[in-house]
Design an enzyme around this catalytic site. Sequence first.
Site, PDB file in Angstrom:
ATOM      1  N   ASP A  53       0.712  -1.220  -0.501  1.00 49.66           N
ATOM      2  CA  ASP A  53      -0.344   0.214   0.403  1.00 49.66           C
ATOM      3  C   ASP A  53       0.897   1.281   0.007  1.00 49.66           C
ATOM      4  O   ASP A  53       1.926   1.227   0.689  1.00 49.66           O
ATOM      5  CB  ASP A  53      -1.344   0.044   1.015  1.00 49.66           C
ATOM      6  CG  ASP A  53      -0.080  -0.130   2.251  1.00 49.66           C
ATOM      7  OD1 ASP A  53       0.011   0.792   2.885  1.00 49.66           O
ATOM      8  OD2 ASP A  53       0.169  -1.218   3.502  1.00 49.66           O
ATOM      9  N   ASP A 138      -9.207   3.597   6.006  1.00 45.05           N
ATOM     10  CA  ASP A 138      -8.384   3.592   6.649  1.00 45.05           C
ATOM     11  C   ASP A 138      -8.948   4.387   7.788  1.00 45.05           C
ATOM     12  O   ASP A 138      -8.731   5.036   8.264  1.00 45.05           O
ATOM     13  CB  ASP A 138      -6.686   4.248   6.301  1.00 45.05           C
ATOM     14  CG  ASP A 138      -5.646   4.103   7.316  1.00 45.05           C
ATOM     15  OD1 ASP A 138      -5.605   3.574   8.529  1.00 45.05           O
ATOM     16  OD2 ASP A 138      -4.551   4.481   7.062  1.00 45.05           O
ATOM     17  N   GLU A 140      -7.788   4.200  11.985  1.00 37.52           N
ATOM     18  CA  GLU A 140      -6.190   4.220  12.840  1.00 37.52           C
ATOM     19  C   GLU A 140      -6.480   5.744  13.553  1.00 37.52           C
ATOM     20  O   GLU A 140      -6.516   6.723  12.643  1.00 37.52           O
ATOM     21  CB  GLU A 140      -5.458   3.625  12.420  1.00 37.52           C
ATOM     22  CG  GLU A 140      -5.087   4.879  10.910  1.00 37.52           C
ATOM     23  CD  GLU A 140      -3.451   4.002  10.675  1.00 37.52           C
ATOM     24  OE1 GLU A 140      -2.135   4.766  11.252  1.00 37.52           O
ATOM     25  OE2 GLU A 140      -3.432   4.035   9.033  1.00 37.52           O
TER      26      GLU A 140
END
Length: 241
Positions: A53, A138, A140
Amino acid sequence: MNDPAHSRPKARPKSRLGCGILIAPLIVLAGLGALGSKAWGPSRADYPVQGIDVSHHQGAINWPQLPGQGVDFAYIKATEGADFTDPAFAANWQAAGAAGVKRGAYHFFTLCRPGAEQAAHFIATVPVEPGVLAPAVDLEFLGNCTQRLKPTDVQGELTAFLTAVEAHYGQQAVLYLTGEFDEAYDISARFDRPLWLRSLVFEPRFGARPWTIWQASNFRRVEGINGRVDWNAMRGPATPQ
């Protein structure tokens, strides 16, 4: 059940503890050894499909060099929040496709903006194309805003994001999660989506179901990319054909 504790010789528990004391450092040493290897990755025999990624932080990427080094797929950062577009996305998206690397786009979900606004930004940036990997989000704390919402608020905003994105692309999104974020907001249990779990070197031990993608390394080195790059293994229905 067939070996109850009270029937064991008195020395047995001590010896088992001793083995545990010896095994734990060996596991740590194995992990440290992997961390010291720039070419380390999960076993190809166990996980034959592996990839990377990337974002603009990797700089200019020589995509034609990557397939020969075991890069079967790439997730490419497209957007963040409601107004940031990764400056390398368009170039990476086009070049990865031209090099024959299976590709998908991902969005960094911020806690500071409504989910619907973030979805609109992602949809405006990432084209609908046949044969690409499912969009990924994503989730986080690292790099996120300092605001910390209630779990129900985060879940509500993520629902708004997923509803819009999945309707537009016709695929379930993949949820990239760290253990801390999942624990704080109960994401994997609340959202039945493929999981992309971060756990360096050792297989993930969190999540409400088995992982589909495992981010196993953030220190891989490959020719064609300056510096380190994240390395992932993939399995299950999301595996590129």
